[in-house]
Structure formats: structure tokens, C-alpha cells
Design an enzyme around this catalytic site. Sequence first.
Site, PDB file in Angstrom:
ATOM      1  N   PRO A 139      -9.604  -6.538   5.259  1.00 44.61           N
ATOM      2  CG  PRO A 139     -10.623  -4.518   4.683  1.00 44.61           C
ATOM      3  CD  PRO A 139      -9.572  -5.101   5.582  1.00 44.61           C
ATOM      4  CB  CYS A 176      -9.603  -0.919  -3.494  1.00 44.46           C
ATOM      5  SG  CYS A 176      -9.543  -2.264  -4.721  1.00 44.46           S
TER       6      CYS A 176
END
Length: 317
Positions: free
Chosen positions: A19, A105
Site C-alpha cells: 500500500p 508509516c
Amino acid sequence: MSERGFWGKLPTPFFVLAPMADVTDASFRRVIAKYGKPDVMYTEFVSCDGLQSAGRERLLRDLLYTEPERPIVAQIFGAKPENFEKTAALVRELGFDGVDINMGCPDRSLVKSGSCGGLIGNPKLAKEIIEATKRGAGHLPVSVKTRIGKQKIITEEWIGALAEANPAVITVHGRTVKEMSKVPAHWDEIGKAARVCREKGILCIGNGDVMTLDDARIKAAEFGVDGVMLGRAIFGNPFLFNESIENPTLTEKLAILLEHAELYEQLLGDVKNFAIMRKHFGSYIKGFDGAKDLRMKLMSCENAGEMRKIIEHPESW
């Protein structure tokens, strides 16, 4: 169905597309599903808080998907367990095959807010989030994507803590939050994570610096992961997961780029700037005489229609 859901039915090693924010959107995934589908696809990460706010309708566009993309996993992020539970229930209602929690992230603002990579080193909250997501997800398998540490490497300690909440899968990006993507991925640490997961009966996916499926197979065998996640390797190469096609022609690549741009405009043009689409141009258009000139011409385009006029008239490049 087992707690692993579809994950438990995949042959190993399996290969998945990472992703990536402003990359693996609905238009991009449709193109990849058509030309070279991986074993599993993920959405871009979507904010749990946003999906539980007045901004829900706009964010739901990030959760568009089509049947050919299955199995498709919705990736979500945040720091509030209650919003993870509600969002996981929404993901289930939307018909996804799984829910993935972003705990890796390295974006500074997100880390500072305590979400994504900011959860590393906070095992109490991380486990609460996994458990809340499981409650909302019902029969859907819940997975986690994370890194090997925040400021320093704490692979076994951190992966061991996550494993206590028993997610179906843990994907390990072989760098710390601090390292971002500035150093080579520590595959030896991914191997350690795989051992921790194996002891707990959890599937492990390795991620970092893998550019081909051959390399992915080598890494899977050497470091004992069940699957390998590829990210940057997909740029300009929609056939990455399709080994029946080698060395596509410039004409083929430009046709796919145009198809991608038209899908982007159709699906997302009213909520996202066309400039986001331009980040793909350099990847598709390289390695031939005149590549720079063509790239510069396309970079000035404001929409797919302008791109078509240029691509269909090569004499103007």
C-alpha cells in the site's frame, strides 16, 4: 473460516503489492489487476478518524475496489481503538477480504500524532488497537504492517509484543522509522521477525528493497518469510507480477499510462488533483531516445485528453 481467512489459503511464498499513499489508489489498482495481478492487493491507507467524521464521503473514494482486485485488503490508520473498531466494521460491510493496520508509516506528522510509526514502542496501545479492530472486523482477518523499530532496532521485542494480540499476518518493513528509506533494508532483522511469528503461528511478510519476483523468492527462502511485499518495483512496470510478459514495448507502456490517466480522471478527478497522476510519468517514460522531451510535454498536461493528443502523435515528440 479460520482466523487467517483468505491468507491461510495462499500458496507460499506469496507476493503482495505494498500500500502506497497517492499511488495504490482505485485507478492504479485496476490497471495492475488487469496487467499483472499480485496474490494480494491493498488500498492506500485511510484515516479511521476521518472515516468517523464529516469527511467520510470523500474518504470512501479511497475504498473503491472491483472484483478482479480480490483478495483486497483495506489499510487503515489512527491512534484511537474505538475508531478502529467502527472503521473495521465499515470495512467488513463494504465487502473487503481483510483489514490491515498501518503501524509503520514514517511521516513525521503522523508519527507525532501517535499513529502509524508512532505506535512502535507503545505495545499497550498497539494491542488495544489490534483487539478493537478484530471486534469490528468480525470474520475478516486482521493484519499489521510495521517496521523493526522507531529510533533504534527492537525487532524481536516489538514483533513479539504485536504477536501477543494474534493478528493473522504481520508485514515487516526492514527499516526503523528514523531510517525511513535512506538505508538498505535489514533483511536479517526481517528473518528474526519471521522466527517470532512462526513460533506464534502468525504469517510473516517481508518488505524492503525487493525489485523482482526472482529476488522475492530468494529472500523468502533465505529469511523464512511466508510472503514478500513489493512496492517501488511496480513504478512504470504494471507487468511486475506477470512473468509471462518481458520487456514491454514503448507503445504498450504508453497505452497503459494513458489508460491509467483516464481511469484516474474518471474515478478520482473530482477529489484529487491531476498533479498526483504525473508522478507516474517518469517511471513509464524512460530508457529511450526522446524520453526526456516526451516526459516534459506530458508533465505540462492538465488532463488525460491532453495526454492522448500527444501520445497518439509521436511525430510531435
